[in-house]
Design a protein around this motif. Sequence first.
Motif, PDB file in Angstrom:
ATOM      1  N   ALA A   1      -6.200  10.474  -1.248  1.00 12.08           N
ATOM      2  CA  ALA A   1      -5.821   9.161  -1.693  1.00 12.08           C
ATOM      3  C   ALA A   1      -6.946   8.340  -1.481  1.00 12.08           C
ATOM      4  O   ALA A   1      -7.392   7.435  -2.442  1.00 12.08           O
TER       5      ALA A   1
ATOM      6  N   MET B   1      -4.747   4.270   4.258  1.00  8.32           N
ATOM      7  CA  MET B   1      -4.188   4.764   3.001  1.00  8.32           C
ATOM      8  C   MET B   1      -2.990   5.487   3.584  1.00  8.32           C
ATOM      9  O   MET B   1      -2.718   5.905   4.452  1.00  8.32           O
ATOM     10  N   THR B   2      -1.726   4.864   2.996  1.00  6.93           N
ATOM     11  CA  THR B   2      -0.401   5.190   3.234  1.00  6.93           C
ATOM     12  C   THR B   2       0.604   5.063   2.146  1.00  6.93           C
ATOM     13  O   THR B   2       0.361   4.039   1.513  1.00  6.93           O
ATOM     14  N   PRO B   3       1.611   6.084   2.075  1.00  8.27           N
ATOM     15  CA  PRO B   3       2.301   5.821   0.925  1.00  8.27           C
ATOM     16  C   PRO B   3       3.459   4.622   1.111  1.00  8.27           C
ATOM     17  O   PRO B   3       3.886   4.185   0.189  1.00  8.27           O
TER      18      PRO B   3
ATOM     19  N   GLY C   1       0.157   5.800  -5.243  1.00  8.28           N
ATOM     20  CA  GLY C   1       1.455   6.008  -6.052  1.00  8.28           C
ATOM     21  C   GLY C   1       2.643   6.476  -5.326  1.00  8.28           C
ATOM     22  O   GLY C   1       2.681   6.746  -4.117  1.00  8.28           O
TER      23      GLY C   1
ATOM     24  N   VAL D   1      -2.403   0.357   1.959  1.00  9.69           N
ATOM     25  CA  VAL D   1      -2.464   0.713   0.374  1.00  9.69           C
ATOM     26  C   VAL D   1      -2.007   1.961   0.187  1.00  9.69           C
ATOM     27  O   VAL D   1      -2.489   3.065   0.462  1.00  9.69           O
ATOM     28  N   SER D   2      -1.413   2.264  -1.054  1.00 12.38           N
ATOM     29  CA  SER D   2      -0.776   3.376  -1.657  1.00 12.38           C
ATOM     30  C   SER D   2      -1.392   3.548  -2.881  1.00 12.38           C
ATOM     31  O   SER D   2      -1.654   2.913  -3.876  1.00 12.38           O
TER      32      SER D   2
ATOM     33  N   TYR E   1       4.363   8.987  -4.445  1.00 13.99           N
ATOM     34  CA  TYR E   1       4.693  10.120  -4.211  1.00 13.99           C
ATOM     35  C   TYR E   1       3.808  10.403  -2.642  1.00 13.99           C
ATOM     36  O   TYR E   1       3.081   9.471  -2.384  1.00 13.99           O
ATOM     37  N   VAL E   2       4.234  11.391  -2.068  1.00 12.61           N
ATOM     38  CA  VAL E   2       3.642  11.648  -0.791  1.00 12.61           C
ATOM     39  C   VAL E   2       2.687  12.857  -0.792  1.00 12.61           C
ATOM     40  O   VAL E   2       3.075  13.887  -1.045  1.00 12.61           O
ATOM     41  N   LEU E   3       1.388  12.484  -0.246  1.00 11.70           N
ATOM     42  CA  LEU E   3       0.412  13.431  -0.150  1.00 11.70           C
ATOM     43  C   LEU E   3       0.321  13.948   1.388  1.00 11.70           C
ATOM     44  O   LEU E   3       0.933  13.272   2.156  1.00 11.70           O
TER      45      LEU E   3
HETATM   46 CL1  6GU Z   1      -2.428   6.369   0.306  1.00  7.22          CL
HETATM   47  N1  6GU Z   1      -1.413   8.488   1.336  1.00  7.22           N
HETATM   48  C1  6GU Z   1      -0.689   9.328   1.302  1.00  7.22           C
HETATM   49  N2  6GU Z   1      -0.567  10.176   2.604  1.00  7.22           N
HETATM   50  N3  6GU Z   1       0.038   9.720   0.624  1.00  7.22           N
HETATM   51  C2  6GU Z   1       0.148   8.955  -0.391  1.00  7.22           C
HETATM   52  C3  6GU Z   1      -0.671   7.939  -0.617  1.00  7.22           C
HETATM   53  C4  6GU Z   1      -1.400   7.652   0.249  1.00  7.22           C
HETATM   54  N4  6GU Z   1      -0.258   7.242  -1.895  1.00  7.22           N
HETATM   55  C5  6GU Z   1       0.790   7.973  -2.382  1.00  7.22           C
HETATM   56  N5  6GU Z   1       1.096   8.909  -1.570  1.00  7.22           N
END
Ligand code: 6GU
Length: 244
Positions: A153, A96-98, A143, A140-141, A145-147
Amino acid sequence: MSDGADIKPWRAVALTLFPEMFPGTLGQSLAGQALEDGLWSMDTVDIRSFATDKHRTVDDTPFGGGVGMVMRPDIVDRAVCDAKAGSAGDLPLIYMTPRGRPLTQARVRELAEGPGVAVLCGRYEGVDQRVLDAHGAEEVSVGDYVLSGGELAALIMIDACVRLIPGVMGSDLSHAEESFEEGLLEYPLYTRPQDWEGRTVPDILLSGHHAKIRAWRHEQAEAITRERRPDMWEAYEAAKRDEN
Ligand code: 6GU
């Protein structure tokens, strides 16, 4: 022979520094009931348990400089290998990554039809690229925006999959799916009371003319999609052109 007892439930395995975040919200409502009923399973691998020094370090500063910390490939690799040797052997590994590919309903459907997912959740600035490459992780993201980490996610992605597992949702599902599947956003919904503080329900919905209601809902779905999601509208129109 298939009486249900021999069907292996769909599996989610989260590799994380915060195992207590799972199943989280997925322990509630329909997903939670389905989890209790054994329609799917949720396991965690605590990445920190694979650290070896006395401070149980999992991260280090980025080569080339820059802010924040990066999760070490050697530690993450041990967590991934442990998961693969255990219950996640046949599961696709998703990171999981933006900066990943945007999650789509089409990909969700594929994942839900498979045996499950192993989900690597990053913290800090992220995970060393080499361990992702070494294991062929799919990035995979959820959306643009950054979590603050991958856990939320992962819960989003797993939720989207779990609701497609047969028996998890009521009969609502076929309908809720159809709408998105057509490539349009959903039309607006109304229930009782018919007059709520002077706001009434569109007359057509009270008419009993099912064909007209269907047509009205379709028009609404088109109008909302055109206005809110020009990208979806463009794809929808292109698909219609290809039909003809
Ligand atoms: Cl998958 N991870 C994080 N850290 N931020 C995100 C995301 C995933 N998808 C959107 N923002």
